[in-house]
Design an enzyme around this catalytic site. Structure first.
Site, PDB file in Angstrom:
ATOM      1  N   LYS A 201       0.825  -1.217   0.000  1.00 37.98           N
ATOM      2  CA  LYS A 201       0.000   0.000   0.000  1.00 37.98           C
ATOM      3  C   LYS A 201       0.858   1.267   0.000  1.00 37.98           C
ATOM      4  O   LYS A 201       0.619   2.192  -0.752  1.00 37.98           O
ATOM      5  CB  LYS A 201      -0.912   0.049   1.238  1.00 37.98           C
ATOM      6  CG  LYS A 201      -1.906  -1.075   1.339  1.00 37.98           C
ATOM      7  CD  LYS A 201      -2.859  -0.871   2.493  1.00 37.98           C
ATOM      8  CE  LYS A 201      -2.207  -0.846   3.867  1.00 37.98           C
ATOM      9  NZ  LYS A 201      -1.618  -2.125   4.295  1.00 37.98           N
TER      10      LYS A 201
ATOM     11  N   ARG B 124      -8.714   1.396   9.634  1.00 36.11           N
ATOM     12  CA  ARG B 124      -8.304   0.018   9.914  1.00 36.11           C
ATOM     13  C   ARG B 124      -9.362  -0.752  10.684  1.00 36.11           C
ATOM     14  O   ARG B 124      -9.138  -1.904  11.049  1.00 36.11           O
ATOM     15  CB  ARG B 124      -7.013   0.023  10.730  1.00 36.11           C
ATOM     16  CG  ARG B 124      -5.763  -0.306   9.893  1.00 36.11           C
ATOM     17  CD  ARG B 124      -4.593  -0.212  10.816  1.00 36.11           C
ATOM     18  NE  ARG B 124      -3.440  -0.970  10.485  1.00 36.11           N
ATOM     19  CZ  ARG B 124      -2.409  -0.516   9.776  1.00 36.11           C
ATOM     20  NH1 ARG B 124      -2.459   0.661   9.213  1.00 36.11           N
ATOM     21  NH2 ARG B 124      -1.337  -1.249   9.631  1.00 36.11           N
TER      22      ARG B 124
ATOM     23  N   ARG C 131      12.056  -6.722   5.205  1.00 36.76           N
ATOM     24  CA  ARG C 131      12.127  -5.266   4.999  1.00 36.76           C
ATOM     25  C   ARG C 131      13.158  -4.622   5.935  1.00 36.76           C
ATOM     26  O   ARG C 131      13.263  -4.976   7.098  1.00 36.76           O
ATOM     27  CB  ARG C 131      10.731  -4.698   5.290  1.00 36.76           C
ATOM     28  CG  ARG C 131      10.559  -3.260   4.965  1.00 36.76           C
ATOM     29  CD  ARG C 131       9.119  -2.939   4.671  1.00 36.76           C
ATOM     30  NE  ARG C 131       8.219  -3.161   5.804  1.00 36.76           N
ATOM     31  CZ  ARG C 131       6.903  -2.981   5.728  1.00 36.76           C
ATOM     32  NH1 ARG C 131       6.355  -2.587   4.610  1.00 36.76           N
ATOM     33  NH2 ARG C 131       6.143  -3.206   6.790  1.00 36.76           N
TER      34      ARG C 131
ATOM     35  N   ARG D  61      12.214  -2.593  11.429  1.00 37.49           N
ATOM     36  CA  ARG D  61      11.176  -2.052  12.309  1.00 37.49           C
ATOM     37  C   ARG D  61      10.825  -3.098  13.362  1.00 37.49           C
ATOM     38  O   ARG D  61      10.720  -4.278  13.042  1.00 37.49           O
ATOM     39  CB  ARG D  61       9.911  -1.759  11.489  1.00 37.49           C
ATOM     40  CG  ARG D  61       9.938  -0.434  10.798  1.00 37.49           C
ATOM     41  CD  ARG D  61       8.829  -0.296   9.776  1.00 37.49           C
ATOM     42  NE  ARG D  61       7.487  -0.651  10.249  1.00 37.49           N
ATOM     43  CZ  ARG D  61       6.381  -0.551   9.504  1.00 37.49           C
ATOM     44  NH1 ARG D  61       6.459  -0.095   8.270  1.00 37.49           N
ATOM     45  NH2 ARG D  61       5.207  -0.894   9.978  1.00 37.49           N
TER      46      ARG D  61
ATOM     47  N   ARG E 169       0.128  -8.828  13.600  1.00 45.71           N
ATOM     48  CA  ARG E 169      -0.388  -7.791  12.692  1.00 45.71           C
ATOM     49  C   ARG E 169      -1.363  -8.399  11.680  1.00 45.71           C
ATOM     50  O   ARG E 169      -2.364  -7.796  11.341  1.00 45.71           O
ATOM     51  CB  ARG E 169       0.768  -7.088  11.972  1.00 45.71           C
ATOM     52  CG  ARG E 169       1.523  -6.158  12.902  1.00 45.71           C
ATOM     53  CD  ARG E 169       2.790  -5.647  12.289  1.00 45.71           C
ATOM     54  NE  ARG E 169       2.564  -4.726  11.200  1.00 45.71           N
ATOM     55  CZ  ARG E 169       3.496  -4.388  10.305  1.00 45.71           C
ATOM     56  NH1 ARG E 169       4.695  -4.932  10.363  1.00 45.71           N
ATOM     57  NH2 ARG E 169       3.233  -3.516   9.374  1.00 45.71           N
TER      58      ARG E 169
HETATM   59  P1  AMP Z   1       1.673   0.447   9.081  1.00 39.96           P
HETATM   60  O1  AMP Z   1       2.961   1.147   8.776  1.00 39.96           O
HETATM   61  O2  AMP Z   1       0.498   0.995   8.302  1.00 39.96           O
HETATM   62  O3  AMP Z   1       1.755  -1.055   8.955  1.00 39.96           O
HETATM   63  O4  AMP Z   1       1.330   0.769  10.618  1.00 39.96           O
HETATM   64  C1  AMP Z   1       2.219   0.418  11.655  1.00 39.96           C
HETATM   65  C2  AMP Z   1       1.522   0.453  13.000  1.00 39.96           C
HETATM   66  O5  AMP Z   1       1.012   1.781  13.272  1.00 39.96           O
HETATM   67  C3  AMP Z   1       0.292  -0.461  13.145  1.00 39.96           C
HETATM   68  O6  AMP Z   1       0.651  -1.800  13.439  1.00 39.96           O
HETATM   69  C4  AMP Z   1      -0.447   0.220  14.308  1.00 39.96           C
HETATM   70  O7  AMP Z   1       0.194  -0.026  15.554  1.00 39.96           O
HETATM   71  C5  AMP Z   1      -0.233   1.696  13.977  1.00 39.96           C
HETATM   72  N1  AMP Z   1      -1.306   2.178  13.079  1.00 39.96           N
HETATM   73  C6  AMP Z   1      -1.182   2.563  11.775  1.00 39.96           C
HETATM   74  N2  AMP Z   1      -2.361   2.947  11.278  1.00 39.96           N
HETATM   75  C7  AMP Z   1      -3.274   2.793  12.262  1.00 39.96           C
HETATM   76  C8  AMP Z   1      -4.676   2.996  12.349  1.00 39.96           C
HETATM   77  N3  AMP Z   1      -5.397   3.435  11.318  1.00 39.96           N
HETATM   78  N4  AMP Z   1      -5.281   2.750  13.550  1.00 39.96           N
HETATM   79  C9  AMP Z   1      -4.580   2.329  14.605  1.00 39.96           C
HETATM   80  N5  AMP Z   1      -3.259   2.077  14.584  1.00 39.96           N
HETATM   81  C10 AMP Z   1      -2.602   2.308  13.423  1.00 39.96           C
END
Ligand code: AMP
Length: 228
Positions: free
Chosen positions: A17, A92, A130, A162, A173
């Site tokens: 994404k 989400r 990654r 990360r 996740r």
């Molecule tokens: P991502 O980089 O999109 O995979 O997001 C990494 C982490 O950020 C997720 O595992 C959540 O802990 C937090 N996060 C990102 N977007 C959201 C969201 N819309 N709602 C809640 N937590 C989020």
């Protein structure tokens, strides 16, 4: 009236994404709004928001809705989002999706929801391989897009994984994705907004597919040039 374009990219973590949103923002002239990136920025700078998000982030759990929703609301009010935005990582869950509907209601709501499909085993391999540069945030993959040496090719910065990309967290996740985020597929399908994109293939192939789907939805009708 739809005077702004709001795109929501759906898909499991690691489906691509962020990569696609980044390319899309140049093509559509809309900013990428990535909640994951906003959290990472705040974690790195140890802001109040970062401290609050830390424990959820590290476990791969969702940061509480009221915090995340307020953060997105503020982001969408910024000047660069005056024509709309490409949302990556938000919403989400259903509460967030409804909040986004309210936020965008005055501008015709969400316009289109591309869903990037990818098998779980591929997703897991993509995430766990990654690596990121600590200085410039450039993203690598140890197998598919490796750096030339041990440091960042662009700036010589240190590369790291990360916390939430480690195998033990990736499983959680994915669990969170299926439990909380995947109901959004039905939510947007019912609204007639969902378009499916095959996430296997090269970055360029996926981008072309995505642009084709958007063109079919007249996303360029708002005066933006979509070049396929
Ligand atoms: P991502 O980089 O999109 O995979 O997001 C990494 C982490 O950020 C997720 O595992 C959540 O802990 C937090 N996060 C990102 N977007 C959201 C969201 N819309 N709602 C809640 N937590 C989020």
């Amino acid at each position: 009236m739809s005077d702004r374009n709001y795109l929501v990219l759906l898909g499991a973590p690691g489906a691509g994404k962020g990569t696609q949103a980044q390319l899309l923002q140049e093509k559509l002239g809309l900013p990428q709004v990535s909640t994951g990136e906003i959290f990472r920025y705040n974690l790195k700078n140890q802001t109040e928001l970062g401290k609050l998000a830390q424990s959820y982030y590290d476990k791969g759990e969702l940061v509480p809705d009221e915090v995340t929703i307020r953060m997105v609301e503020a982001r969408l009010e910024q000047e660069d989002a005056a024509q709309g935005a490409i949302l990556d990582g938000f919403p989400r869950n259903l509460v967030q999706a409804q909040a986004l509907d309210e936020m965008t209601a005055g501008h015709g709501g969400v316009d289109v929801v591309p869903m990037i499909q990818l098998d779980d085993d591929v997703v897991t391999m993509r995430i766990t391989g990654r690596r990121l540069c600590r200085s410039c945030d450039r993203v690598y993959h140890i197998m598919f897009n490796p750096p030339r040496g041990e440091k960042c090719d662009s700036c010589g910065g240190e590369l790291y994984q990360r916390n939430d990309d480690k195998p033990e967290t990736v499983q959680n996740r994915l669990y969170v994705y299926y439990k909380q985020t995947s109901p959004l597929i039905g939510y947007y399908f019912a609204k007639g907004l969902l378009v499916e994109v095959d996430g296997a293939g090269s970055i360029q192939e996926i981008q072309e597919q995505l642009l084709g789907r958007l063109a079919a939805r007249n996303i360029e009708a708002a005066g933006r040039s979509v070049r396929v």
